[in-house]
Design a protein around this motif. Structure first.
Motif, PDB file in Angstrom:
ATOM      1  N   HIS A 109      71.983   2.421  44.094  1.00  0.00           N
ATOM      2  CA  HIS A 109      73.069   2.248  42.912  1.00  0.00           C
ATOM      3  C   HIS A 109      74.423   2.955  43.210  1.00  0.00           C
ATOM      4  O   HIS A 109      75.475   2.573  42.573  1.00  0.00           O
ATOM      5  CB  HIS A 109      72.348   2.760  41.652  1.00  0.00           C
ATOM      6  CG  HIS A 109      71.245   2.008  41.195  1.00  0.00           C
ATOM      7  ND1 HIS A 109      70.090   2.273  40.385  1.00  0.00           N
ATOM      8  CD2 HIS A 109      70.976   0.729  41.418  1.00  0.00           C
ATOM      9  CE1 HIS A 109      69.171   1.352  40.447  1.00  0.00           C
ATOM     10  NE2 HIS A 109      69.542   0.246  41.092  1.00  0.00           N
ATOM     11  N   SER A 110      74.431   4.042  43.808  1.00  0.00           N
ATOM     12  CA  SER A 110      75.710   4.464  44.218  1.00  0.00           C
ATOM     13  C   SER A 110      76.413   3.721  45.102  1.00  0.00           C
ATOM     14  O   SER A 110      77.775   3.667  44.739  1.00  0.00           O
ATOM     15  CB  SER A 110      75.268   5.903  44.896  1.00  0.00           C
ATOM     16  OG  SER A 110      74.791   5.658  46.293  1.00  0.00           O
ATOM     17  N   LEU A 111      75.764   2.920  45.974  1.00  0.00           N
ATOM     18  CA  LEU A 111      76.470   1.641  46.676  1.00  0.00           C
ATOM     19  C   LEU A 111      77.217   0.683  45.947  1.00  0.00           C
ATOM     20  O   LEU A 111      78.370   0.494  46.003  1.00  0.00           O
ATOM     21  CB  LEU A 111      75.619   1.488  47.882  1.00  0.00           C
ATOM     22  CG  LEU A 111      76.164   0.326  48.639  1.00  0.00           C
ATOM     23  CD1 LEU A 111      77.492   0.632  49.408  1.00  0.00           C
ATOM     24  CD2 LEU A 111      75.232  -0.398  49.595  1.00  0.00           C
ATOM     25  N   PHE A 112      76.303   0.259  45.102  1.00  0.00           N
ATOM     26  CA  PHE A 112      76.851  -0.976  43.991  1.00  0.00           C
ATOM     27  C   PHE A 112      77.926  -0.263  43.233  1.00  0.00           C
ATOM     28  O   PHE A 112      78.980  -1.000  42.991  1.00  0.00           O
ATOM     29  CB  PHE A 112      75.562  -1.419  43.350  1.00  0.00           C
ATOM     30  CG  PHE A 112      74.665  -1.884  44.086  1.00  0.00           C
ATOM     31  CD1 PHE A 112      74.862  -2.365  45.302  1.00  0.00           C
ATOM     32  CD2 PHE A 112      73.343  -2.068  43.627  1.00  0.00           C
ATOM     33  CE1 PHE A 112      73.533  -3.035  46.138  1.00  0.00           C
ATOM     34  CE2 PHE A 112      72.066  -2.322  44.475  1.00  0.00           C
ATOM     35  CZ  PHE A 112      72.446  -2.770  45.493  1.00  0.00           C
ATOM     36  N   GLY A 113      77.701   0.974  42.677  1.00  0.00           N
ATOM     37  CA  GLY A 113      78.824   1.395  41.823  1.00  0.00           C
ATOM     38  C   GLY A 113      80.229   1.667  42.363  1.00  0.00           C
ATOM     39  O   GLY A 113      81.237   1.206  41.930  1.00  0.00           O
ATOM     40  N   GLY A 114      80.093   2.217  43.754  1.00  0.00           N
ATOM     41  CA  GLY A 114      81.148   2.246  44.553  1.00  0.00           C
ATOM     42  C   GLY A 114      81.668   1.042  44.596  1.00  0.00           C
ATOM     43  O   GLY A 114      83.290   0.781  44.687  1.00  0.00           O
ATOM     44  N   LEU A 115      81.023  -0.073  45.212  1.00  0.00           N
ATOM     45  CA  LEU A 115      81.788  -1.267  45.556  1.00  0.00           C
ATOM     46  C   LEU A 115      82.508  -2.090  44.294  1.00  0.00           C
ATOM     47  O   LEU A 115      83.481  -2.528  44.251  1.00  0.00           O
ATOM     48  CB  LEU A 115      80.596  -2.057  45.950  1.00  0.00           C
ATOM     49  CG  LEU A 115      80.173  -1.957  47.452  1.00  0.00           C
ATOM     50  CD1 LEU A 115      78.981  -2.958  47.857  1.00  0.00           C
ATOM     51  CD2 LEU A 115      81.174  -2.140  48.475  1.00  0.00           C
ATOM     52  N   VAL A 116      81.735  -2.002  43.005  1.00  0.00           N
ATOM     53  CA  VAL A 116      82.487  -2.209  41.936  1.00  0.00           C
ATOM     54  C   VAL A 116      83.636  -1.625  41.453  1.00  0.00           C
ATOM     55  O   VAL A 116      84.740  -2.280  41.236  1.00  0.00           O
ATOM     56  CB  VAL A 116      81.296  -2.272  40.698  1.00  0.00           C
ATOM     57  CG1 VAL A 116      82.008  -2.675  39.367  1.00  0.00           C
ATOM     58  CG2 VAL A 116      80.071  -3.228  41.110  1.00  0.00           C
ATOM     59  N   GLY A 117      83.405  -0.208  41.364  1.00  0.00           N
ATOM     60  CA  GLY A 117      84.704   0.336  41.231  1.00  0.00           C
ATOM     61  C   GLY A 117      86.020   0.262  42.105  1.00  0.00           C
ATOM     62  O   GLY A 117      87.014   0.078  41.587  1.00  0.00           O
ATOM     63  N   ALA A 118      85.525   0.123  43.293  1.00  0.00           N
ATOM     64  CA  ALA A 118      86.730  -0.199  44.321  1.00  0.00           C
ATOM     65  C   ALA A 118      87.432  -1.555  43.947  1.00  0.00           C
ATOM     66  O   ALA A 118      88.676  -1.708  44.134  1.00  0.00           O
ATOM     67  CB  ALA A 118      86.206   0.021  45.874  1.00  0.00           C
ATOM     68  N   SER A 119      86.541  -2.556  43.574  1.00  0.00           N
ATOM     69  CA  SER A 119      87.032  -3.974  43.619  1.00  0.00           C
ATOM     70  C   SER A 119      87.718  -3.972  42.138  1.00  0.00           C
ATOM     71  O   SER A 119      88.973  -4.535  42.154  1.00  0.00           O
ATOM     72  CB  SER A 119      85.904  -4.867  43.322  1.00  0.00           C
ATOM     73  OG  SER A 119      84.793  -4.962  44.450  1.00  0.00           O
ATOM     74  N   LEU A 120      87.287  -3.160  41.077  1.00  0.00           N
ATOM     75  CA  LEU A 120      88.163  -3.420  39.879  1.00  0.00           C
ATOM     76  C   LEU A 120      89.535  -2.509  40.192  1.00  0.00           C
ATOM     77  O   LEU A 120      90.348  -2.724  39.543  1.00  0.00           O
ATOM     78  CB  LEU A 120      87.317  -2.464  38.783  1.00  0.00           C
ATOM     79  CG  LEU A 120      86.204  -3.230  38.316  1.00  0.00           C
ATOM     80  CD1 LEU A 120      85.341  -2.370  37.455  1.00  0.00           C
ATOM     81  CD2 LEU A 120      86.460  -4.577  37.568  1.00  0.00           C
ATOM     82  N   CYS A 121      89.556  -1.319  40.924  1.00  0.00           N
ATOM     83  CA  CYS A 121      90.499  -0.724  41.201  1.00  0.00           C
ATOM     84  C   CYS A 121      91.617  -1.629  42.010  1.00  0.00           C
ATOM     85  O   CYS A 121      92.970  -1.546  41.756  1.00  0.00           O
ATOM     86  CB  CYS A 121      90.590   0.646  41.814  1.00  0.00           C
ATOM     87  SG  CYS A 121      92.049   1.644  42.045  1.00  0.00           S
ATOM     88  N   ALA A 122      91.138  -2.350  42.802  1.00  0.00           N
ATOM     89  CA  ALA A 122      91.873  -3.437  43.947  1.00  0.00           C
ATOM     90  C   ALA A 122      92.667  -4.323  42.932  1.00  0.00           C
ATOM     91  O   ALA A 122      93.668  -4.829  43.171  1.00  0.00           O
ATOM     92  CB  ALA A 122      91.296  -4.008  44.866  1.00  0.00           C
ATOM     93  N   VAL A 123      91.929  -4.760  41.814  1.00  0.00           N
ATOM     94  CA  VAL A 123      92.465  -5.973  40.899  1.00  0.00           C
ATOM     95  C   VAL A 123      93.531  -5.264  40.146  1.00  0.00           C
ATOM     96  O   VAL A 123      94.699  -6.038  40.122  1.00  0.00           O
ATOM     97  CB  VAL A 123      91.462  -6.373  40.221  1.00  0.00           C
ATOM     98  CG1 VAL A 123      92.043  -6.975  38.925  1.00  0.00           C
ATOM     99  CG2 VAL A 123      90.186  -7.189  40.696  1.00  0.00           C
TER     100      VAL A 123
END
Length: 335
Positions: A109-123
């Motif tokens: 879940h740390s991996l999934f959270g990291g990927l989602v956070g980075a994606s939202l920041c990129a947007v």
């Protein structure tokens, strides 16, 4: 060497670092109960866990495909590689924080959270990235809620069955210590099926995003070998802080209870791996331990410790996401 190739190699490197931290962070999942009941010595337990992780990693292709294609959809090129890089860094950071405090949180879940956070920041920075929310709900959120409940209930039921089977006399500790060798080995294989697969999915996603692989779901053999080897090495190094928490601080387990908890958790891991559901091995074994302990008496479970673990579970996704956001804010200048 092109900048894009350098970026791909950087993502692969941090993915393997995550794999290693996953190994020593989650070593407790396979052997904590067996070590606490003295069914295995710590070093023998870690050796067996490392071997089980190596074997299980070659059986986790379904989960790897989910991670590589079902969580986020980054753009190809450097922007996408920056997202994956930042997401994995967020996961590594949270793994190290929870390891330091001896909290058995979920590397998944740390991996999934990291990927989602980075994606939202990129947007927010104008990058054309997408979070696949339907996939996250179906293959992350629902299993995240269901697997601890299933582990708790099945752990309690199996322990009740064992108590009934030995109602005329207590179970022989030596026999269940031997049985724990098998159940711990099954846990190790199940952990490899789940957790090495997540790193495989990240590496394949990086290769695809960087233009060095044609598919998000086809896993090259060298990726299997690299991820299984690094996970096994991380496991062998041992995350002793978390082993002490799971093996001694949640509940004092006897061999029969340890066998029941490991058997249930391994069954959950094998089943979900074949379904391609990336669940947390930490959640599975911890909830099974609590379920087994609750059959003795509710007060046998140290609920304050369990509460601290639950807080870490709740914080994992948003905390890793926040670290990934901070990372991407800096890293996007390089990608």
């Amino acid at each position: 060497m092109s900048g894009q190739l350098v970026a791909v190699l950087a993502v692969i490197t941090v993915a393997l670092v995550f794999d290693y931290t996953n190994g020593f962070h989650d070593a407790a999942n396979a052997i904590a109960t067996s070590v606490s009941t003295r069914a295995l010595t710590p070093r023998v337990g870690l050796t067996m866990a490392a071997l089980g992780n190596f074997i299980g990693a070659h059986l986790g292709g379904h989960v790897a495909k989910t991670v590589g294609s079902g969580i986020i959809d980054p753009p190809t090129g450097l922007n996408g590689l920056g997202i994956v890089f930042s997401g994995v860094v967020g996961a590594i950071a949270w793994n190290l924080i929870t390891w330091y405090f001896g909290l058995p949180s979920s590397s998944s879940h740390s991996l999934f959270g990291g990927l989602v956070g980075a994606s939202l920041c990129a947007v927010w920075f104008g990058v054309n990235a997408e979070v696949l929310w339907s996939g996250i709900v179906e293959k992350v959120v629902v299993p995240m809620v269901a697997s601890p409940l299933v582990g708790f209930v099945l752990g309690a039921l199996l322990m009740i069955a064992i108590m009934w089977a030995f109602r005329n006399g207590p179970p022989r500790s030596q026999g269940f210590r031997r049985a724990q060798t098998v159940s711990a080995a099954a846990m190790a294989v199940g952990h490899g099926m789940q957790d090495a697969a997540k790193t495989m999915g990240i590496i394949v996603l990086a290769l695809y995003t960087g233009g060095y692989h044609a598919s998000k779901t086809d896993i090259p053999e060298w990726v299997f070998l690299a991820c299984s080897t690094v996970l096994a090495l991380g496991t062998y190094s041992g995350g002793w802080r978390i082993i002490r928490t799971l093996g001694r601080k949640v509940i004092d387990l006897d061999p029969a209870q340890g066998f029941a908890a490991e058997t249930v958790a391994a069954g959950v891991l094998f089943t979900t791996s074949q379904m391609g559901l990336p669940i947390s091995t930490t959640h599975s074994i911890t909830s099974a331990i609590m379920g087994v302990g609750a059959t003795k008496r509710l007060s046998a479970v140290r609920w304050q410790v369990a509460g601290n673990i639950l807080i870490a579970w709740v914080l994992t996704f948003p905390a890793a996401a926040m670290i990934a956001i901070l990372t991407y804010t800096v890293a996007h200048f390089a990608f």
